[in-house]
Scaffold this motif. Structure first.
Motif, short mmCIF file in Angstrom:
data_model
loop_
_atom_site.label_atom_id
_atom_site.label_comp_id
_atom_site.label_asym_id
_atom_site.label_seq_id
_atom_site.Cartn_x
_atom_site.Cartn_y
_atom_site.Cartn_z
N PRO A 2 -20.26 -115.02 -6.13
CA PRO A 2 -19.82 -113.68 -6.29
C PRO A 2 -18.90 -113.52 -7.37
CG PRO A 2 -19.63 -114.26 -3.78
CD PRO A 2 -19.63 -115.47 -4.49
N VAL A 3 -18.96 -112.26 -8.13
CA VAL A 3 -18.11 -112.20 -9.16
C VAL A 3 -16.66 -112.26 -8.69
CG1 VAL A 3 -17.42 -110.34 -10.77
CG2 VAL A 3 -19.71 -111.14 -10.36
N GLY A 4 -15.72 -112.90 -9.24
CA GLY A 4 -14.45 -112.92 -8.81
C GLY A 4 -14.09 -113.94 -7.93
N SER A 5 -15.02 -114.71 -7.37
CA SER A 5 -14.67 -115.91 -6.31
C SER A 5 -14.23 -117.14 -7.03
CB SER A 5 -15.80 -116.13 -5.45
OG SER A 5 -15.70 -117.26 -4.84
N ASP A 6 -13.50 -117.82 -6.65
CA ASP A 6 -12.95 -119.12 -7.13
C ASP A 6 -13.47 -120.30 -6.38
OD1 ASP A 6 -11.31 -118.90 -5.02
OD2 ASP A 6 -9.42 -118.76 -6.15
N ALA A 7 -14.39 -120.07 -5.48
CA ALA A 7 -15.02 -121.12 -4.49
C ALA A 7 -15.59 -122.26 -5.36
CB ALA A 7 -16.10 -120.69 -3.45
N LYS A 18 -8.68 -121.96 3.90
CA LYS A 18 -8.92 -122.28 5.29
C LYS A 18 -10.46 -121.77 5.63
CE LYS A 18 -4.35 -122.19 7.12
NZ LYS A 18 -3.34 -121.93 8.04
N PHE A 19 -11.48 -122.70 6.26
CA PHE A 19 -12.63 -122.25 6.41
C PHE A 19 -13.14 -122.88 7.87
CE2 PHE A 19 -12.88 -122.02 1.70
CZ PHE A 19 -13.47 -120.79 1.46
N LYS A 20 -14.18 -122.25 8.49
CA LYS A 20 -14.91 -122.73 9.60
C LYS A 20 -16.07 -123.35 8.82
CE LYS A 20 -13.22 -119.92 13.44
NZ LYS A 20 -13.44 -118.93 14.47
N TYR A 21 -16.53 -124.66 9.32
CA TYR A 21 -17.62 -125.05 8.54
C TYR A 21 -18.72 -125.63 9.55
CZ TYR A 21 -18.39 -130.38 7.81
OH TYR A 21 -18.85 -131.41 7.73
N GLN A 22 -19.77 -125.38 9.25
CA GLN A 22 -21.20 -125.95 9.74
C GLN A 22 -21.91 -126.85 9.01
OE1 GLN A 22 -23.23 -122.98 12.19
NE2 GLN A 22 -21.51 -121.73 12.29
N LEU A 23 -22.24 -128.20 9.40
CA LEU A 23 -23.08 -128.99 8.92
C LEU A 23 -24.53 -128.98 9.30
CD1 LEU A 23 -23.35 -130.91 6.31
CD2 LEU A 23 -22.39 -132.78 8.07
N HIS A 24 -25.33 -128.67 8.43
CA HIS A 24 -26.96 -128.72 8.94
C HIS A 24 -27.65 -129.58 8.05
CE1 HIS A 24 -25.97 -124.98 11.07
NE2 HIS A 24 -25.55 -124.33 10.00
N GLN A 25 -28.93 -129.72 8.19
CA GLN A 25 -29.84 -130.64 7.51
C GLN A 25 -29.67 -130.53 6.16
OE1 GLN A 25 -33.59 -130.88 8.60
NE2 GLN A 25 -34.34 -132.25 7.18
N VAL A 66 -22.35 -124.76 5.31
CA VAL A 66 -21.86 -123.45 5.27
C VAL A 66 -20.31 -123.29 5.98
CG1 VAL A 66 -22.12 -121.19 6.61
CG2 VAL A 66 -24.05 -122.61 6.54
N LEU A 67 -19.70 -122.60 4.87
CA LEU A 67 -18.26 -122.40 5.02
C LEU A 67 -17.73 -120.87 5.30
CD1 LEU A 67 -16.64 -124.46 1.82
CD2 LEU A 67 -17.34 -125.27 4.19
N SER A 68 -16.96 -120.73 6.17
CA SER A 68 -16.57 -119.35 6.96
C SER A 68 -15.57 -119.01 6.86
CB SER A 68 -17.31 -119.02 8.26
OG SER A 68 -18.99 -119.42 8.30
N GLN A 69 -15.08 -117.90 6.61
CA GLN A 69 -13.63 -117.31 6.32
C GLN A 69 -13.60 -115.92 7.16
OE1 GLN A 69 -11.87 -117.01 2.61
NE2 GLN A 69 -9.97 -118.05 3.41
N ASP A 70 -12.76 -115.75 7.86
CA ASP A 70 -12.51 -114.21 8.49
C ASP A 70 -12.44 -113.36 7.39
OD1 ASP A 70 -12.69 -115.36 11.05
OD2 ASP A 70 -10.53 -115.29 11.31
N GLY A 71 -13.32 -112.29 7.74
CA GLY A 71 -13.18 -111.17 6.52
C GLY A 71 -14.05 -111.22 5.16
N LYS A 72 -14.44 -112.44 5.01
CA LYS A 72 -15.24 -112.74 3.80
C LYS A 72 -16.72 -113.24 4.17
CE LYS A 72 -11.36 -113.78 0.98
NZ LYS A 72 -10.64 -114.95 0.21
N ASP A 73 -17.56 -113.03 3.27
CA ASP A 73 -19.03 -113.51 3.39
C ASP A 73 -19.08 -114.98 3.44
OD1 ASP A 73 -19.81 -110.96 3.32
OD2 ASP A 73 -20.36 -111.21 1.21
#
Length: 240
Positions: free
Chosen positions: A37-42, A89-96, A100-107
């Motif tokens: 996304p525009v503005g993201s620093d991921a 700080k992210f929650k993460y799910q590892l799939h095949q 997926v990195l998740s953060q409260d309030g963000k996509d």
């Protein structure tokens, strides 16, 4: 950038990993960000190694070498040069195929493993291809001049609305990965880039990794960018 390089920050990722924590070997491999996304620093890419070291790219800076640790509470810490604004700080799910990195309030951020070789030639992915699933429909064209145009119906099941999206711009291709750089887009959220991860090309079409379903899906050849009607009960969403 040189001033920031003297600062140290910690990239903290909270892992969702079932029981206990995942060893370094299970995290090993390279992951490429699906869309920025525009503005993201991921980070654009992250490569985890079995010995606990990693290399990543972010903010147009490449080959950033770092270390990561997994503690008993399931936290992954990456000690990195400070090109980030603050710790993450992210929650993460590892799939095949995806991470997926998740953060409260963000996509959520979707990272995808690079497709295995051999890769289709650029000429083999030219033309118009389309696909359809429960999230909507899409049709896109890649030209020999490294331009693209897309037409998408993006469904929002929660309120039975959909977005009718048109995107065009330039693209690059290397090692099975198409990177699209939008120049014109009516999407409600703007992206710096979006990627397709092409597994193969055959008589049925282009087989790509679908990060949202963690599966390989087929984009079939098409003659134009027309899309099928949206499901009954859906109405056009109001653009902000």
């Amino acid at each position: 950038m040189t001033n920031c390089a003297r600062i140290r920050v910690y990239f903290l990722v909270l892992l969702v990993c079932g029981f206990g924590t995942k060893p370094h070997s299970e995290l090993a491999g390279k992951f490429i960000l699906y869309s920025q996304p525009v503005g993201s620093d991921a980070p654009d890419t992250i490569e985890f190694r079995p010995d606990g070291t990693c290399i990543f790219e972010a903010d147009e800076t490449t080959n950033i070498v770092s270390k990561f640790q997994v503690d008993e509470e399931g936290k992954l810490t990456i000690d990195a040069a400070a090109i980030f604004r603050s710790a993450y700080k992210f929650k993460y799910q590892l799939h095949q195929y995806t991470l997926v990195l998740s953060q409260d309030g963000k996509d959520d951020l979707y990272y995808v493993r690079p497709p295995d070789a051999p890769h289709p030639k650029f000429d083999d992915i030219l033309g118009i291809f389309g696909m359809h699933n429960e999230l909507g429909s899409s049709a896109g064209e890649i030209t020999a001049g490294h331009t693209f145009r897309d037409h998408l119906h993006d469904l929002v099941p929660d309120d039975h609305t959909y977005y009718d999206l048109y995107i065009d711009g330039k693209c690059t291709y290397a090692d099975g990965v198409v990177t699209y750089f939008p120049e014109h887009s009516n999407a409600p959220e703007q992206d710096k880039y979006i990627r397709d991860f092409i597994v193969k090309r055959d008589e049925k079409g282009l087989w790509i990794i679908d990060p949202y379903h963690d599966a390989v899906a087929c984009q079939s050849p098409a003659t134009n960018l027309d899309l099928p009607p949206v499901p009954p009960g859906y109405h056009l969403a109001t653009q902000p």
